[in-house]
Design a protein around this motif. Structure first.
Motif, PDB file in Angstrom:
ATOM      1  N   PRO A  37      29.508 -50.289 -58.084  1.00 42.19           N
ATOM      2  CA  PRO A  37      28.188 -50.980 -58.726  1.00 42.19           C
ATOM      3  C   PRO A  37      27.032 -50.138 -58.976  1.00 42.19           C
ATOM      4  CG  PRO A  37      29.450 -52.083 -56.874  1.00 42.19           C
ATOM      5  CD  PRO A  37      29.855 -50.607 -56.770  1.00 42.19           C
ATOM      6  N   ASP A  38      26.803 -48.929 -58.209  1.00 43.99           N
ATOM      7  CA  ASP A  38      25.883 -47.994 -58.377  1.00 43.99           C
ATOM      8  C   ASP A  38      26.131 -46.625 -59.319  1.00 43.99           C
ATOM      9  OD1 ASP A  38      27.050 -46.911 -56.478  1.00 43.99           O
ATOM     10  OD2 ASP A  38      25.299 -46.379 -55.308  1.00 43.99           O
ATOM     11  N   TRP A  39      27.307 -46.624 -59.922  1.00 44.41           N
ATOM     12  CA  TRP A  39      27.752 -45.520 -60.464  1.00 44.41           C
ATOM     13  C   TRP A  39      26.719 -45.047 -61.692  1.00 44.41           C
ATOM     14  CZ3 TRP A  39      30.549 -44.874 -65.635  1.00 44.41           C
ATOM     15  CH2 TRP A  39      31.035 -43.688 -65.756  1.00 44.41           C
ATOM     16  N   LEU A  40      26.258 -45.881 -62.429  1.00 45.75           N
ATOM     17  CA  LEU A  40      25.455 -45.719 -63.520  1.00 45.75           C
ATOM     18  C   LEU A  40      23.910 -45.302 -62.945  1.00 45.75           C
ATOM     19  CD1 LEU A  40      26.614 -48.274 -66.248  1.00 45.75           C
ATOM     20  CD2 LEU A  40      26.798 -45.709 -66.409  1.00 45.75           C
ATOM     21  N   ARG A  41      23.684 -46.004 -61.965  1.00 43.34           N
ATOM     22  CA  ARG A  41      22.517 -45.518 -61.272  1.00 43.34           C
ATOM     23  C   ARG A  41      22.385 -44.266 -60.659  1.00 43.34           C
ATOM     24  NH1 ARG A  41      22.016 -49.077 -56.977  1.00 43.34           N
ATOM     25  NH2 ARG A  41      22.361 -50.608 -58.640  1.00 43.34           N
ATOM     26  N   CYS A  42      23.399 -43.900 -60.343  1.00 47.33           N
ATOM     27  CA  CYS A  42      23.460 -42.488 -59.463  1.00 47.33           C
ATOM     28  C   CYS A  42      23.475 -41.343 -60.821  1.00 47.33           C
ATOM     29  CB  CYS A  42      24.845 -42.457 -58.741  1.00 47.33           C
ATOM     30  SG  CYS A  42      24.732 -43.036 -57.265  1.00 47.33           S
ATOM     31  N   LEU A  43      24.388 -41.673 -61.921  1.00 50.94           N
ATOM     32  CA  LEU A  43      24.205 -40.772 -62.984  1.00 50.94           C
ATOM     33  C   LEU A  43      22.918 -40.664 -63.555  1.00 50.94           C
ATOM     34  CD1 LEU A  43      27.515 -41.933 -64.783  1.00 50.94           C
ATOM     35  CD2 LEU A  43      27.283 -39.853 -63.638  1.00 50.94           C
ATOM     36  N   PRO A  59      34.025 -36.807 -58.629  1.00 52.24           N
ATOM     37  CA  PRO A  59      35.472 -36.778 -58.473  1.00 52.24           C
ATOM     38  C   PRO A  59      36.303 -37.868 -58.628  1.00 52.24           C
ATOM     39  CG  PRO A  59      34.113 -37.089 -56.495  1.00 52.24           C
ATOM     40  CD  PRO A  59      33.270 -36.767 -57.556  1.00 52.24           C
ATOM     41  N   CYS A  60      37.421 -38.214 -58.606  1.00 52.49           N
ATOM     42  CA  CYS A  60      38.243 -39.505 -58.706  1.00 52.49           C
ATOM     43  C   CYS A  60      38.816 -39.653 -57.301  1.00 52.49           C
ATOM     44  CB  CYS A  60      38.782 -39.860 -59.900  1.00 52.49           C
ATOM     45  SG  CYS A  60      40.281 -38.587 -60.330  1.00 52.49           S
ATOM     46  N   PHE A  76      41.209 -30.570 -53.274  1.00 54.39           N
ATOM     47  CA  PHE A  76      40.724 -30.035 -54.411  1.00 54.39           C
ATOM     48  C   PHE A  76      39.313 -30.165 -54.770  1.00 54.39           C
ATOM     49  CE2 PHE A  76      40.635 -29.863 -59.095  1.00 54.39           C
ATOM     50  CZ  PHE A  76      40.775 -28.533 -59.193  1.00 54.39           C
ATOM     51  N   PHE A  77      38.954 -31.432 -54.636  1.00 57.38           N
ATOM     52  CA  PHE A  77      37.680 -31.807 -55.177  1.00 57.38           C
ATOM     53  C   PHE A  77      36.504 -31.194 -54.041  1.00 57.38           C
ATOM     54  CE2 PHE A  77      39.475 -35.198 -57.754  1.00 57.38           C
ATOM     55  CZ  PHE A  77      38.942 -34.723 -59.062  1.00 57.38           C
ATOM     56  N   GLY A 136      29.422 -37.564 -54.123  1.00 60.06           N
ATOM     57  CA  GLY A 136      29.353 -38.597 -53.592  1.00 60.06           C
ATOM     58  C   GLY A 136      29.286 -39.814 -54.582  1.00 60.06           C
ATOM     59  N   ASN A 137      29.566 -39.696 -55.643  1.00 56.45           N
ATOM     60  CA  ASN A 137      29.961 -40.512 -56.831  1.00 56.45           C
ATOM     61  C   ASN A 137      30.919 -40.731 -57.432  1.00 56.45           C
ATOM     62  OD1 ASN A 137      28.803 -42.812 -58.328  1.00 56.45           O
ATOM     63  ND2 ASN A 137      27.879 -41.523 -60.064  1.00 56.45           N
ATOM     64  N   ALA A 138      32.282 -41.046 -56.599  1.00 57.40           N
ATOM     65  CA  ALA A 138      33.332 -40.919 -56.865  1.00 57.40           C
ATOM     66  C   ALA A 138      33.682 -42.228 -57.790  1.00 57.40           C
ATOM     67  CB  ALA A 138      34.511 -40.993 -55.735  1.00 57.40           C
ATOM     68  N   VAL A 139      34.923 -42.114 -58.413  1.00 52.60           N
ATOM     69  CA  VAL A 139      35.325 -43.314 -59.351  1.00 52.60           C
ATOM     70  C   VAL A 139      36.762 -43.489 -58.764  1.00 52.60           C
ATOM     71  CG1 VAL A 139      36.327 -43.893 -61.632  1.00 52.60           C
ATOM     72  CG2 VAL A 139      34.044 -42.731 -61.426  1.00 52.60           C
ATOM     73  N   ARG A 140      37.196 -44.881 -58.713  1.00 52.75           N
ATOM     74  CA  ARG A 140      38.708 -44.889 -58.240  1.00 52.75           C
ATOM     75  C   ARG A 140      39.478 -45.220 -59.527  1.00 52.75           C
ATOM     76  NH1 ARG A 140      39.917 -44.510 -54.252  1.00 52.75           N
ATOM     77  NH2 ARG A 140      40.500 -45.439 -52.259  1.00 52.75           N
TER      78      ARG A 140
END
Length: 180
Positions: A37-43, A59-60, A76-77, A136-140
Motif C-alpha cells: 500500500p505504501d509502494w508509491l509513497r516510498c518511491l 527487490p521482488c 541475490f538481492f 525495503g520497498n519490495a514487490v511480491r
C-alpha cells in the motif's frame, strides 16, 4: 488506464506505457505482481530526498515459491543491496519494481526480449544518472516462471534470456530470437 499494444514484446509494451503516461515519474511493475500500500509513497520519498536521482529500484519477492526460489533470489538481492551501498552502482534491477523520471528517460530498446530488457534498462538508467536502491520497498510477484525447476531457471531464464540473448542482441544489434 489500460493501453493496448498489439506488437509483441515486453519492451514494446513498456515503451507504449511510457509514451501514454502523463506523470513526472513512471513507476513500473508487472501484471502478476502486487505492490504494498505504501509502494508509491516510498518511491516518491526517495525522489524527493534526492532530486538528482533518475530512478529508484527495489527487490521482488516470490509468492509461494519453490524452496530454492525462497532462498537464492533474496540472497541475490542482498548482494545487490551491499554492492549498491559500497559503489553506488546496481548489479541488477527488476522491471517489476522500478520507477524513473519521465523527462530525459532514454527509453526501452523495443527490439529486446524477456530478461535482456532488465539488463538493458539498468545499463541505460545508470548511464543517465544516479539510481537509488530501496531494499525495503519490495514487490511480491508470481513464482510461476520457477515451476519448471532450478536447472531450467538457471539455464534458460537467466543463462539464455538474461545473459546470452542480451549479449547477442547487443553484438548483432537485433534480437537473435523472438520473445520467450
Amino acid at each position: 488506464r489500460v493501453v493496448p499494444e498489439p506488437r509483441r514484446g515486453v519492451c514494446q509494451a513498456r515503451q507504449t506505457g511510457v509514451d501514454a503516461a502523463r506523470g513526472e515519474i513512471i513507476a513500473s511493475t508487472d501484471a502478476d505482481s502486487v505492490v504494498s500500500p505504501d509502494w508509491l509513497r516510498c518511491l516518491d520519498a526517495a525522489f524527493r530526498a534526492d532530486p538528482s536521482l533518475v530512478a529508484v529500484a527495489g527487490p521482488c519477492r516470490y509468492t509461494d515459491p519453490p524452496w530454492w526460489a525462497a532462498v537464492f533470489p533474496p540472497a541475490f538481492f542482498v548482494v545487490v543491496d551491499r554492492l549498491h551501498a559500497r559503489t553506488g552502482r546496481l548489479l541488477y534491477l527488476t522491471a517489476t519494481n522500478v520507477a524513473f523520471r519521465r523527462e530525459g528517460f532514454p527509453g526501452y530498446d523495443v527490439r529486446l526480449t524477456q530478461g535482456g530488457d532488465e539488463v538493458d534498462l539498468r545499463r541505460r538508467l545508470q548511464a543517465w544518472g544516479p539510481v537509488a536502491w530501496d531494499a525495503g520497498n519490495a514487490v511480491r510477484t508470481s513464482s510461476r516462471r520457477m515451476d519448471f525447476g532450478l536447472a531450467h531457471t538457471l539455464v534458460v531464464s537467466f543463462g539464455y534470456h538474461y545473459g546470452l540473448n542480451y549479449a547477442l542482441g547487443r553484438l548483432l544489434r537485433r534480437p537473435p530470437l523472438g520473445p520467450a
